[in-house]
Write a protein that holds these residues in place. Structure first.
Motif, mmCIF file in Angstrom:
data_model
loop_
_atom_site.group_PDB
_atom_site.id
_atom_site.type_symbol
_atom_site.label_atom_id
_atom_site.label_comp_id
_atom_site.label_asym_id
_atom_site.label_seq_id
_atom_site.Cartn_x
_atom_site.Cartn_y
_atom_site.Cartn_z
ATOM 1 N N GLY A 142 0.783 -1.224 0.000
ATOM 2 C CA GLY A 142 0.000 0.000 0.000
ATOM 3 C C GLY A 142 0.814 1.272 0.000
ATOM 4 O O GLY A 142 0.250 2.372 -0.066
ATOM 5 N N GLU A 143 2.144 1.139 0.073
ATOM 6 C CA GLU A 143 2.992 2.329 0.063
ATOM 7 C C GLU A 143 3.287 2.763 -1.369
ATOM 8 O O GLU A 143 3.031 2.038 -2.333
ATOM 9 N N ASP A 144 3.845 3.975 -1.501
ATOM 10 C CA ASP A 144 4.251 4.464 -2.821
ATOM 11 C C ASP A 144 5.344 3.567 -3.396
ATOM 12 O O ASP A 144 6.069 2.881 -2.661
ATOM 13 N N GLU A 145 5.471 3.577 -4.721
ATOM 14 C CA GLU A 145 6.509 2.813 -5.396
ATOM 15 C C GLU A 145 7.317 3.738 -6.292
ATOM 16 O O GLU A 145 6.776 4.656 -6.912
ATOM 17 N N LEU A 146 8.603 3.463 -6.338
ATOM 18 C CA LEU A 146 9.486 4.154 -7.273
ATOM 19 C C LEU A 146 9.685 3.233 -8.468
ATOM 20 O O LEU A 146 10.057 2.061 -8.305
ATOM 21 N N GLU A 147 9.393 3.731 -9.661
ATOM 22 C CA GLU A 147 9.474 2.898 -10.858
ATOM 23 C C GLU A 147 10.429 3.531 -11.867
ATOM 24 O O GLU A 147 10.335 4.719 -12.161
ATOM 25 N N PHE A 148 11.320 2.693 -12.376
ATOM 26 C CA PHE A 148 12.274 3.111 -13.405
ATOM 27 C C PHE A 148 11.980 2.357 -14.691
ATOM 28 O O PHE A 148 11.813 1.134 -14.669
ATOM 29 N N LEU A 149 11.913 3.085 -15.813
ATOM 30 C CA LEU A 149 11.876 2.458 -17.121
ATOM 31 C C LEU A 149 13.283 2.524 -17.685
ATOM 32 O O LEU A 149 13.871 3.602 -17.783
ATOM 33 N N CYS A 150 13.818 1.347 -18.044
ATOM 34 C CA CYS A 150 15.226 1.282 -18.436
ATOM 35 C C CYS A 150 15.393 0.573 -19.778
ATOM 36 O O CYS A 150 14.558 -0.247 -20.187
ATOM 37 N N SER A 151 16.486 0.894 -20.437
ATOM 38 C CA SER A 151 16.927 0.180 -21.634
ATOM 39 C C SER A 151 18.162 -0.627 -21.273
ATOM 40 O O SER A 151 19.105 -0.085 -20.689
ATOM 41 N N ALA A 152 18.125 -1.911 -21.614
ATOM 42 C CA ALA A 152 19.278 -2.772 -21.356
ATOM 43 C C ALA A 152 19.930 -3.126 -22.686
ATOM 44 O O ALA A 152 19.318 -3.779 -23.536
ATOM 45 N N TRP A 153 21.140 -2.681 -22.869
ATOM 46 C CA TRP A 153 21.941 -3.014 -24.038
ATOM 47 C C TRP A 153 22.906 -4.140 -23.669
ATOM 48 O O TRP A 153 23.039 -4.473 -22.482
ATOM 49 N N PRO A 154 23.597 -4.727 -24.633
ATOM 50 C CA PRO A 154 24.439 -5.891 -24.312
ATOM 51 C C PRO A 154 25.506 -5.624 -23.260
ATOM 52 O O PRO A 154 25.964 -6.560 -22.609
ATOM 53 N N GLU A 155 25.905 -4.360 -23.086
ATOM 54 C CA GLU A 155 26.995 -4.072 -22.151
ATOM 55 C C GLU A 155 26.652 -3.006 -21.118
ATOM 56 O O GLU A 155 27.456 -2.689 -20.248
ATOM 57 N N CYS A 156 25.436 -2.434 -21.170
ATOM 58 C CA CYS A 156 25.122 -1.361 -20.230
ATOM 59 C C CYS A 156 23.617 -1.220 -20.035
ATOM 60 O O CYS A 156 22.817 -1.737 -20.828
ATOM 61 N N LEU A 157 23.264 -0.519 -18.961
ATOM 62 C CA LEU A 157 21.866 -0.246 -18.645
ATOM 63 C C LEU A 157 21.669 1.264 -18.584
ATOM 64 O O LEU A 157 22.434 1.971 -17.920
ATOM 65 N N ASN A 158 20.641 1.758 -19.270
ATOM 66 C CA ASN A 158 20.331 3.191 -19.289
ATOM 67 C C ASN A 158 18.945 3.428 -18.705
ATOM 68 O O ASN A 158 17.996 2.699 -19.015
ATOM 69 N N VAL A 159 18.821 4.457 -17.888
ATOM 70 C CA VAL A 159 17.526 4.855 -17.341
ATOM 71 C C VAL A 159 16.860 5.829 -18.306
ATOM 72 O O VAL A 159 17.493 6.769 -18.788
ATOM 73 N N GLU A 160 15.581 5.596 -18.599
ATOM 74 C CA GLU A 160 14.829 6.460 -19.511
ATOM 75 C C GLU A 160 13.824 7.347 -18.765
ATOM 76 O O GLU A 160 13.674 8.522 -19.083
ATOM 77 N N LYS A 161 13.123 6.767 -17.784
ATOM 78 C CA LYS A 161 12.089 7.501 -17.050
ATOM 79 C C LYS A 161 12.135 7.104 -15.576
ATOM 80 O O LYS A 161 12.537 5.983 -15.229
#
Length: 233
Positions: A142-161
């Motif tokens: 019931g608590e708030d949630e922090l949500e990340f939309l990410c792109s995963a490439w073969p060698e790295c992870l990028n945050v989009e939102k």
């Protein structure tokens, strides 16, 4: 003779009054006929169906020999991996600290980009595959949630939102924040450090790409096996 005829008439009257009795008798008779009758002759496949079956079997055999899939991993570092058979996603979970629950859903490959090939052949290109991740971090029911939309490439992870979700209390048109890349560089860096401390980082992106490569082969073989079974019936 008369008594036999009378019994037959009584049975006929009973069936008229109770249609279910007639249905039951008929069903029983049909079942007995199927039980004791000779098994039906197997249907002869058309040349077209036989050709499809042969091609599918050959392709399955080739795929199994060329790059056989292995048993999917069930653990990665502190994450538990939930294989979702027949689906295009995988779910991984972990606890962090005493109160945080982290849940990640990753797609199978949903995009790519072409990059110049390295080496002598400078005119060639390589394909760089892409996965999408939804990272949910919650601190209790019931608590708030922090949500990340990410792109995963073969060698790295990028945050989009980055979203702050109020489950069950969201406004009709909530303000969801700016594009992550528009944030101050120091703010972006701190969010990456926040995720890295929870194991959501480049190492996870590498694992997910290896996992999805294997899952892609597993699902392909299952699909072809199901097609073969359908045509064979």
């Amino acid at each position: 003779m008369a008594s036999s005829l009378l019994r037959a008439l009584r049975r006929a009257c009973t069936w008229r009054r109770n249609p279910r009795a007639l249905t039951a008798v008929t069903a029983t008779t049909r079942f007995e006929a199927r039980t004791y009758a000779a098994p039906p002759e197997p249907l002869t496949k058309s040349p077209f169906d036989s050709n499809i079956i042969r091609i599918l079997r050959n392709e399955i055999e080739y795929q199994q020999e060329y790059a056989p899939p292995h048993q999917p991993e069930t653990k990665f570092n502190s994450f538990t991996v939930e294989e979702r058979r027949g689906e295009q996603v995988v779910t991984i979970n972990r606890k962090f600290g005493e109160c945080e629950d982290i849940r990640i859903e990753a797609t199978m490959f949903d995009g790519c980009e072409h990059v110049p090939a390295c080496g002598d052949d400078s005119s060639g290109v390589n394909v760089r595959l892409h996965l999408s991740l939804i990272v949910d971090i919650s601190k209790g029911e019931g608590e708030d949630e922090l949500e990340f939309l990410c792109s995963a490439w073969p060698e790295c992870l990028n945050v989009e939102k980055v979203y702050l979700l109020k489950r069950g209390r969201m406004a009709a048109r909530p303000y969801i924040g700016p594009d992550f890349r528009d944030l101050n560089a120091k703010v972006q860096e701190k969010f990456y450090e926040y995720l890295d401390a929870r194991g959501v980082n480049d190492e996870l992106a590498v694992f997910l790409h290896e996992y999805m490569m294997n899952k892609d082969r597993i699902e392909l073989l299952r699909w072809m096996d199901s097609l073969t079974s359908f045509v064979e019936r």
